[in-house]
Design a protein around this motif. Structure first.
Motif, PDB file in Angstrom:
ATOM      1  N   LEU A 144     -10.321  49.367  73.972  1.00  0.00           N
ATOM      2  CA  LEU A 144     -10.893  48.247  74.707  1.00  0.00           C
ATOM      3  C   LEU A 144     -11.556  47.275  73.760  1.00  0.00           C
ATOM      4  O   LEU A 144     -11.346  46.063  73.831  1.00  0.00           O
ATOM      5  CB  LEU A 144     -11.915  48.766  75.730  1.00  0.00           C
ATOM      6  CG  LEU A 144     -12.736  47.698  76.471  1.00  0.00           C
ATOM      7  CD1 LEU A 144     -11.817  46.825  77.321  1.00  0.00           C
ATOM      8  CD2 LEU A 144     -13.805  48.357  77.337  1.00  0.00           C
ATOM      9  N   ASN A 159      -9.263  44.904  71.521  1.00  0.00           N
ATOM     10  CA  ASN A 159      -8.549  43.778  72.117  1.00  0.00           C
ATOM     11  C   ASN A 159      -9.470  42.568  72.228  1.00  0.00           C
ATOM     12  O   ASN A 159     -10.658  42.695  72.519  1.00  0.00           O
ATOM     13  CB  ASN A 159      -8.022  44.160  73.504  1.00  0.00           C
ATOM     14  CG  ASN A 159      -6.845  45.131  73.427  1.00  0.00           C
ATOM     15  OD1 ASN A 159      -6.051  45.071  72.500  1.00  0.00           O
ATOM     16  ND2 ASN A 159      -6.756  46.033  74.385  1.00  0.00           N
ATOM     17  N   ARG A 205     -11.457  41.420  76.441  1.00  0.00           N
ATOM     18  CA  ARG A 205     -11.793  42.757  76.938  1.00  0.00           C
ATOM     19  C   ARG A 205     -11.797  42.839  78.459  1.00  0.00           C
ATOM     20  O   ARG A 205     -11.579  43.911  79.020  1.00  0.00           O
ATOM     21  CB  ARG A 205     -13.133  43.199  76.350  1.00  0.00           C
ATOM     22  CG  ARG A 205     -12.977  43.547  74.875  1.00  0.00           C
ATOM     23  CD  ARG A 205     -14.253  43.476  74.092  1.00  0.00           C
ATOM     24  NE  ARG A 205     -13.934  43.484  72.669  1.00  0.00           N
ATOM     25  CZ  ARG A 205     -14.667  42.869  71.750  1.00  0.00           C
ATOM     26  NH1 ARG A 205     -15.725  42.186  72.098  1.00  0.00           N
ATOM     27  NH2 ARG A 205     -14.330  42.928  70.484  1.00  0.00           N
ATOM     28  N   SER A 210      -8.212  43.381  79.154  1.00  0.00           N
ATOM     29  CA  SER A 210      -7.850  44.737  78.759  1.00  0.00           C
ATOM     30  C   SER A 210      -8.375  45.766  79.752  1.00  0.00           C
ATOM     31  O   SER A 210      -7.641  46.681  80.162  1.00  0.00           O
ATOM     32  CB  SER A 210      -8.398  45.038  77.360  1.00  0.00           C
ATOM     33  OG  SER A 210      -8.066  46.343  76.951  1.00  0.00           O
ATOM     34  N   TRP A 212      -6.217  45.784  82.939  1.00  0.00           N
ATOM     35  CA  TRP A 212      -4.945  46.498  82.840  1.00  0.00           C
ATOM     36  C   TRP A 212      -5.161  48.002  82.681  1.00  0.00           C
ATOM     37  O   TRP A 212      -4.350  48.808  83.174  1.00  0.00           O
ATOM     38  CB  TRP A 212      -4.096  45.936  81.702  1.00  0.00           C
ATOM     39  CG  TRP A 212      -3.368  44.698  82.131  1.00  0.00           C
ATOM     40  CD1 TRP A 212      -3.684  43.401  81.840  1.00  0.00           C
ATOM     41  CD2 TRP A 212      -2.213  44.646  82.981  1.00  0.00           C
ATOM     42  NE1 TRP A 212      -2.803  42.542  82.451  1.00  0.00           N
ATOM     43  CE2 TRP A 212      -1.888  43.277  83.155  1.00  0.00           C
ATOM     44  CE3 TRP A 212      -1.431  45.610  83.600  1.00  0.00           C
ATOM     45  CZ2 TRP A 212      -0.800  42.865  83.926  1.00  0.00           C
ATOM     46  CZ3 TRP A 212      -0.357  45.200  84.374  1.00  0.00           C
ATOM     47  CH2 TRP A 212      -0.052  43.843  84.524  1.00  0.00           C
ATOM     48  N   ALA A 253      -0.733  44.290  73.381  1.00  0.00           N
ATOM     49  CA  ALA A 253      -2.108  44.437  73.858  1.00  0.00           C
ATOM     50  C   ALA A 253      -2.137  45.008  75.271  1.00  0.00           C
ATOM     51  O   ALA A 253      -2.968  45.863  75.594  1.00  0.00           O
ATOM     52  CB  ALA A 253      -2.828  43.095  73.813  1.00  0.00           C
ATOM     53  N   ILE A 254      -1.229  44.542  76.114  1.00  0.00           N
ATOM     54  CA  ILE A 254      -1.177  45.051  77.488  1.00  0.00           C
ATOM     55  C   ILE A 254      -0.740  46.511  77.484  1.00  0.00           C
ATOM     56  O   ILE A 254      -1.291  47.346  78.219  1.00  0.00           O
ATOM     57  CB  ILE A 254      -0.215  44.204  78.345  1.00  0.00           C
ATOM     58  CG1 ILE A 254      -0.687  42.740  78.393  1.00  0.00           C
ATOM     59  CG2 ILE A 254      -0.129  44.781  79.761  1.00  0.00           C
ATOM     60  CD1 ILE A 254      -2.092  42.549  78.904  1.00  0.00           C
ATOM     61  N   SER A 271      -1.190  48.712  75.083  1.00  0.00           N
ATOM     62  CA  SER A 271      -2.288  49.558  74.604  1.00  0.00           C
ATOM     63  C   SER A 271      -3.348  49.735  75.677  1.00  0.00           C
ATOM     64  O   SER A 271      -3.975  50.798  75.784  1.00  0.00           O
ATOM     65  CB  SER A 271      -2.914  48.955  73.337  1.00  0.00           C
ATOM     66  OG  SER A 271      -3.602  47.749  73.617  1.00  0.00           O
ATOM     67  N   SER A 272      -3.547  48.703  76.497  1.00  0.00           N
ATOM     68  CA  SER A 272      -4.520  48.799  77.583  1.00  0.00           C
ATOM     69  C   SER A 272      -4.056  49.802  78.637  1.00  0.00           C
ATOM     70  O   SER A 272      -4.843  50.603  79.145  1.00  0.00           O
ATOM     71  CB  SER A 272      -4.742  47.428  78.222  1.00  0.00           C
ATOM     72  OG  SER A 272      -5.292  46.517  77.297  1.00  0.00           O
TER      73      SER A 272
END
Length: 280
Positions: free
Chosen positions: A23, A26, A29, A32, A35, A207-208, A210-211
């Motif tokens: 979190l 990114n 946040r 993040s 998601w 990024a999405i 990883s979230s």
């Protein structure tokens, strides 16, 4: 606490520090966290299709915990706007064992022994050291981190009582509580619009992704804690989980390239040591 239970809670501590690092790593946040919440809520929706309902007495706690978790998500995002991971995380997480221990004593009649008192002193001292280190914590940042700690304590005590009333259905209790995470995308869309939620899927898919993965790690981490709360003292379980402050500093230093001073290392070790004392 039984050794195998303690081992699982330590695993939860590592998982919890990991998703917090995801979190914090990114740039956006709030996006993040939203998601992550979608992943948590979606997984929970699947789980409830295959698990029995918790007992009726657990439902007030499920609702209360679900709503408090949403407040926690918002305050966590706010605290990470003001502080780096190695600083905000110990303040937020380190303050919660003290509050959980007191809350458990008040609402669940769990006793506080001499080692608990020592742990409280160590944790409080470590938090003060972190807050004052280099004078870098703003009043707003400190308030946000401590507010996060309060919400952690509140939902931990709620879940500690609620899961014991669930009729042995810890998994179902966890899933129904996490259904409230569907409120996070609703909140995001209400404040930023639907395009702000979906456009990053194309522009920043890593990024999405990883979230989403962080959300699954999060539900596993706290699911272990709720399972442990069925039989373990709330203060002990919470305290052992908060050894994650050490994992957080290691992750912040190793993967996020955050600077960690000797004083901060020492303060985090003191917080972790106090958490262990509370868990004994």
């Amino acid at each position: 606490m039984l050794s195998y239970t303690g081992g699982f809670v330590l695993l939860a501590a590592l998982l919890h520090a990991s998703w917090n690092a995801m979190l914090h790593g990114n740039d956006d946040r709030f996006l993040s966290m939203t998601w992550m919440s979608i992943a948590i809520a979606a997984a929970s929706t699947v789980v409830i299709l295959f698990t029995p309902l918790p007992s009726d007495t657990a439902w007030p706690y499920i609702v209360a915990s679900g709503l408090v978790h949403i407040v926690y998500n918002v305050t966590l995002v706010r605290s990470y706007r003001s502080n780096d991971l190695a600083q905000a995380y110990p303040i937020a997480r380190g303050s919660s064992p003290l509050l959980v221990t007191l809350g458990a004593a008040l609402f669940a009649h769990e006793s506080i022994g001499p080692l608990h008192v020592l742990g409280i002193v160590m944790i409080s001292g470590g938090i003060v050291a972190i807050a004052l280190e280099r004078g870098r914590v703003s009043r707003t940042g400190l308030l946000a981190a401590l507010t996060t700690g309060v919400t952690i304590a509140i939902y931990t005590v709620i879940d500690g009582i609620g899961v014991r009333l669930s009729g042995g259905e810890a998994l179902a209790y966890t899933a129904w509580m996490f259904l409230f995470y569907w409120l996070m995308p609703m909140l995001f869309v209400a404040t930023r619009g639907i395009a702000a939620l979906w456009t990053p899927v194309k522009t920043v898919p890593i990024a999405i992704g990883s979230s989403l993965f962080g959300g699954l790690v999060s539900i596993a981490a706290y699911g272990i804690v709720i399972w442990a709360l069925q039989s373990g003292a709330m203060g002990a379980v919470s305290a052992l989980r908060e050894t994650s402050v050490v994992f957080a500093v290691l992750i912040g230093r190793g993967f996020l390239r955050e600077t960690v001073s000797g004083k901060r290392w020492l303060a985090c070790v003191i917080v972790a040591g106090g958490a262990v004392c509370l868990g004994l």
